[in-house]
Design a protein around this motif. Structure first.
Motif, PDB file in Angstrom:
ATOM      1  N   ASP A 126      68.022  28.328  20.758  1.00  0.00           N
ATOM      2  CA  ASP A 126      69.878  28.746  19.934  1.00  0.00           C
ATOM      3  C   ASP A 126      69.317  30.021  18.442  1.00  0.00           C
ATOM      4  O   ASP A 126      69.858  30.428  18.285  1.00  0.00           O
ATOM      5  CB  ASP A 126      70.303  28.179  20.244  1.00  0.00           C
ATOM      6  CG  ASP A 126      71.298  27.384  21.465  1.00  0.00           C
ATOM      7  OD1 ASP A 126      71.084  28.339  22.636  1.00  0.00           O
ATOM      8  OD2 ASP A 126      71.784  27.063  21.865  1.00  0.00           O
ATOM      9  N   ASP A 127      68.801  28.566  17.890  1.00  0.00           N
ATOM     10  CA  ASP A 127      68.849  29.228  16.119  1.00  0.00           C
ATOM     11  C   ASP A 127      68.077  30.518  16.391  1.00  0.00           C
ATOM     12  O   ASP A 127      68.353  31.347  15.620  1.00  0.00           O
ATOM     13  CB  ASP A 127      68.338  28.133  14.902  1.00  0.00           C
ATOM     14  CG  ASP A 127      68.831  27.143  14.946  1.00  0.00           C
ATOM     15  OD1 ASP A 127      70.657  26.621  15.166  1.00  0.00           O
ATOM     16  OD2 ASP A 127      68.886  26.250  14.592  1.00  0.00           O
ATOM     17  N   ALA A 128      67.124  30.734  16.747  1.00  0.00           N
ATOM     18  CA  ALA A 128      65.935  32.057  16.813  1.00  0.00           C
ATOM     19  C   ALA A 128      66.357  33.405  17.821  1.00  0.00           C
ATOM     20  O   ALA A 128      66.604  34.004  18.064  1.00  0.00           O
ATOM     21  CB  ALA A 128      64.830  31.428  17.746  1.00  0.00           C
ATOM     22  N   LEU A 129      67.142  32.736  19.104  1.00  0.00           N
ATOM     23  CA  LEU A 129      67.686  33.845  20.216  1.00  0.00           C
ATOM     24  C   LEU A 129      68.885  33.854  20.118  1.00  0.00           C
ATOM     25  O   LEU A 129      69.434  35.073  21.219  1.00  0.00           O
ATOM     26  CB  LEU A 129      66.297  33.565  21.016  1.00  0.00           C
ATOM     27  CG  LEU A 129      64.985  33.324  21.776  1.00  0.00           C
ATOM     28  CD1 LEU A 129      64.529  33.104  22.437  1.00  0.00           C
ATOM     29  CD2 LEU A 129      64.555  34.841  20.366  1.00  0.00           C
ATOM     30  N   GLY A 130      69.792  33.384  20.173  1.00  0.00           N
ATOM     31  CA  GLY A 130      71.315  33.290  20.653  1.00  0.00           C
ATOM     32  C   GLY A 130      71.998  32.908  21.739  1.00  0.00           C
ATOM     33  O   GLY A 130      72.578  33.144  22.658  1.00  0.00           O
ATOM     34  N   GLY A 131      70.687  31.931  22.544  1.00  0.00           N
ATOM     35  CA  GLY A 131      70.850  31.935  23.708  1.00  0.00           C
ATOM     36  C   GLY A 131      71.181  32.844  24.958  1.00  0.00           C
ATOM     37  O   GLY A 131      71.674  32.755  25.884  1.00  0.00           O
ATOM     38  N   ASP A 132      69.899  33.596  24.347  1.00  0.00           N
ATOM     39  CA  ASP A 132      69.460  34.887  25.703  1.00  0.00           C
ATOM     40  C   ASP A 132      68.001  34.847  25.480  1.00  0.00           C
ATOM     41  O   ASP A 132      67.638  35.039  24.610  1.00  0.00           O
ATOM     42  CB  ASP A 132      70.903  35.624  25.272  1.00  0.00           C
ATOM     43  CG  ASP A 132      70.022  37.378  26.226  1.00  0.00           C
ATOM     44  OD1 ASP A 132      70.549  36.446  27.896  1.00  0.00           O
ATOM     45  OD2 ASP A 132      70.013  38.329  25.620  1.00  0.00           O
ATOM     46  N   GLY A 133      67.584  35.265  26.518  1.00  0.00           N
ATOM     47  CA  GLY A 133      65.876  35.488  26.467  1.00  0.00           C
ATOM     48  C   GLY A 133      65.222  34.499  27.449  1.00  0.00           C
ATOM     49  O   GLY A 133      65.860  33.947  28.446  1.00  0.00           O
ATOM     50  N   ALA A 152      71.756  26.379  29.580  1.00  0.00           N
ATOM     51  CA  ALA A 152      72.100  27.091  28.000  1.00  0.00           C
ATOM     52  C   ALA A 152      71.702  28.374  27.952  1.00  0.00           C
ATOM     53  O   ALA A 152      72.186  29.316  27.347  1.00  0.00           O
ATOM     54  CB  ALA A 152      70.976  26.686  27.125  1.00  0.00           C
ATOM     55  N   GLY A 153      71.312  28.744  29.728  1.00  0.00           N
ATOM     56  CA  GLY A 153      71.605  30.563  29.282  1.00  0.00           C
ATOM     57  C   GLY A 153      69.804  31.165  29.458  1.00  0.00           C
ATOM     58  O   GLY A 153      69.955  32.304  29.637  1.00  0.00           O
ATOM     59  N   TYR A 154      69.549  30.238  29.561  1.00  0.00           N
ATOM     60  CA  TYR A 154      67.344  31.317  28.885  1.00  0.00           C
ATOM     61  C   TYR A 154      67.285  30.678  31.160  1.00  0.00           C
ATOM     62  O   TYR A 154      66.906  29.844  31.124  1.00  0.00           O
ATOM     63  CB  TYR A 154      66.853  29.855  28.514  1.00  0.00           C
ATOM     64  CG  TYR A 154      67.150  30.265  26.665  1.00  0.00           C
ATOM     65  CD1 TYR A 154      67.215  31.071  26.399  1.00  0.00           C
ATOM     66  CD2 TYR A 154      67.733  28.688  26.369  1.00  0.00           C
ATOM     67  CE1 TYR A 154      67.381  31.307  24.886  1.00  0.00           C
ATOM     68  CE2 TYR A 154      68.356  28.976  25.428  1.00  0.00           C
ATOM     69  CZ  TYR A 154      68.506  30.436  24.592  1.00  0.00           C
ATOM     70  OH  TYR A 154      68.645  29.980  22.904  1.00  0.00           O
ATOM     71  N   GLU A 155      66.381  31.684  30.608  1.00  0.00           N
ATOM     72  CA  GLU A 155      65.850  32.340  32.279  1.00  0.00           C
ATOM     73  C   GLU A 155      64.506  31.639  32.108  1.00  0.00           C
ATOM     74  O   GLU A 155      63.467  32.083  31.300  1.00  0.00           O
ATOM     75  CB  GLU A 155      65.190  33.902  32.221  1.00  0.00           C
ATOM     76  CG  GLU A 155      64.204  34.206  33.834  1.00  0.00           C
ATOM     77  CD  GLU A 155      64.032  35.232  33.957  1.00  0.00           C
ATOM     78  OE1 GLU A 155      62.990  36.050  34.820  1.00  0.00           O
ATOM     79  OE2 GLU A 155      65.218  36.207  33.068  1.00  0.00           O
ATOM     80  N   LEU A 156      63.956  30.996  32.642  1.00  0.00           N
ATOM     81  CA  LEU A 156      62.310  30.193  32.654  1.00  0.00           C
ATOM     82  C   LEU A 156      61.161  31.084  33.518  1.00  0.00           C
ATOM     83  O   LEU A 156      61.432  31.504  34.977  1.00  0.00           O
ATOM     84  CB  LEU A 156      62.594  28.471  33.406  1.00  0.00           C
ATOM     85  CG  LEU A 156      63.744  28.089  32.363  1.00  0.00           C
ATOM     86  CD1 LEU A 156      63.170  26.790  32.342  1.00  0.00           C
ATOM     87  CD2 LEU A 156      63.422  28.017  30.593  1.00  0.00           C
ATOM     88  N   ARG A 157      60.184  30.923  33.108  1.00  0.00           N
ATOM     89  CA  ARG A 157      58.823  31.446  33.738  1.00  0.00           C
ATOM     90  C   ARG A 157      57.540  30.547  33.593  1.00  0.00           C
ATOM     91  O   ARG A 157      57.943  29.947  32.529  1.00  0.00           O
ATOM     92  CB  ARG A 157      58.651  33.518  33.425  1.00  0.00           C
ATOM     93  CG  ARG A 157      59.426  33.688  33.778  1.00  0.00           C
ATOM     94  CD  ARG A 157      58.708  35.630  33.925  1.00  0.00           C
ATOM     95  NE  ARG A 157      60.035  36.232  34.020  1.00  0.00           N
ATOM     96  CZ  ARG A 157      60.140  37.656  33.151  1.00  0.00           C
ATOM     97  NH1 ARG A 157      59.167  38.184  32.447  1.00  0.00           N
ATOM     98  NH2 ARG A 157      60.460  38.388  32.690  1.00  0.00           N
TER      99      ARG A 157
END
Length: 412
Positions: A126-133, A152-157
């Protein structure tokens, strides 16, 4: 069992004159930056405890036995050429000094007692990407950690980047592997010497006035390993007669004259790297099944080494195929018992079994460390295996430590 209580009365091999170990290997995270670029992802997360070998490789942090997180964030969607990538260890509470001493990355963040590792990783993201990525994770990431990141909203691969990187060793890693393998040869020498000193008493082998068992041998091997600064990690496999056909036998069995004694010694050094060495001996043999099996296994290992002489670029599976063909030429089956029941070799590093496999149809690369361990097994007779540890080079291979072969034990 009689004779299993000895300690100092059975001296171990001389301790090394230089007890120092190579420097702790670091980890170059360039492979993660490249993986992010290839996948158009922003970050990578790994979660595990000190028993998780991927975690150990990424963080070089050796404790504790509860989950902690590693987070790698690449700038600009994982631009491998940008130096702003950051590697962060989310260390458990009370381990700050150790974490800062051992972690080769950029930042150590301390957690409160009880904070879930996945939640700590999310906070870094969150500190680095702001909840998106998009975040790359290993396939074995704990389920709860994955849920924290996804919610938290991140897409995992999923990625195999860590396993792929571990397959090729750096010079620092090779130094550790050589040192552990040299210690392993001292443990083997101790066992071989005991077998050479053993006397035949009827249908039993005796050593120092008491029956010789696999447990007595194991204790002597493990004491020797400890004197050389490595720990057995529960991997000192010693079988006698039919129990040699049990590939991972760690029980107690009496050792009798004329039967195979198989010793597979795989200790772990202080930086987490393993050794792996197997020899098979027979005391007072009659030259029957065990001799024929030994000759076949020796020939199979030579055939595998001949294939490895080509060095980097040789297809891994051809090493196995050549060894298996030699076993078959001596009249033993391949792929089933009695006969050659396993692959010719596997990678060794911070895991005792890791990539590459010598059954894989992929070319071997310089820096890959593999076992070469053909064997023949018959649960009604016994088992024979010879195993050495080698590193593939550009123009051949190098034994990480040498140890003699021979079915009749000698004093070493």
């Amino acid at each position: 069992m009689a004779g299993d209580s000895e300690t100092d009365e059975d001296s171990v091999a001389d301790a090394p004159t230089d007890p120092s170990w190579p420097e702790r290997p670091s980890t170059d995270y360039g492979f993660l930056a490249a993986a992010l670029t290839e996948s158009d992802a922003e970050a990578f997360v790994h979660v595990g405890d000190r028993f998780d070998d991927g975690t150990r490789y990424l963080t070089r942090f050796s404790g504790p036995d509860r989950d902690f997180a590693f987070v790698f964030v690449g700038p600009g969607g994982g631009d491998a050429g940008n130096d702003d990538s950051t590697a962060t260890l989310c260390a458990p509470a009370l381990f700050e000094e150790q974490a800062k001493r051992e972690f080769p990355g950029d930042e150590v963040r301390m957690a409160n007692v009880g904070d879930p590792a996945g939640e700590r990783a999310r906070a870094v993201l969150d500190d680095a990407l702001g909840g998106d990525g998009t975040v790359l994770v290993p396939q074995e990431i704990p389920h709860d950690a994955a849920l924290y990141l996804e919610r938290a909203g991140y897409e995992l691969r999923s990625t195999s980047a860590v396993a792929d990187a571990r397959a090729v060793k750096t010079e620092a890693e090779l130094d550790c592997l050589r040192r552990v393998q040299r210690a392993t040869t001292r443990g083997m020498a101790r066992a071989e010497t005991i077998l050479a000193e053993a006397s035949v008493e009827g249908d039993e082998l005796h050593w120092k006035g008491a029956p010789l068992s696999t447990e007595r041998l194991r204790r002597q091997v493990n004491a020797t390993l400890a004197s050389y600064g490595v720990r057995d990690a529960g991997n000192t496999v010693i079988g006698a007669g039919p129990s040699c056909a049990d590939l991972h036998f760690t029980g107690t069995d009496d050792v009798a004259p004329g039967e195979t004694v198989l010793l597979d010694i795989s200790p772990r050094g202080p930086h987490g790297y393993y050794g792996d060495l197997t020899r098979t001996f027979v005391v007072d043999g009659d030259g029957g099944w065990e001799r024929r099996a030994y000759v076949a296994v020796e020939a199979a290992q030579r055939a595998a080494f001949d294939e490895l002489d080509a060095g980097a670029g040789v297809t891994a599976s051809t090493v196995h195929e050549e060894a298996a063909a030699e076993i078959a030429a001596y009249g033993f089956s391949v792929g089933e018992e009695p006969g050659f029941t396993h692959g010719t070799g596997h990678g060794v590093g911070v895991s005792l079994h890791e990539a590459p496999s010598l059954r894989a149809g992929e070319p071997l690369e310089a820096g890959m460390v593999v076992t070469v361990e053909p064997g023949v097994y018959d649960s009604s007779q016994g088992g024979v295996r010879i195993e050495d540890l080698v590193v593939v080079t550009e123009d051949g291979y190098e034994l990480l430590a040498e140890y003699p072969t021979g079915i009749v034990p000698q004093k070493r």
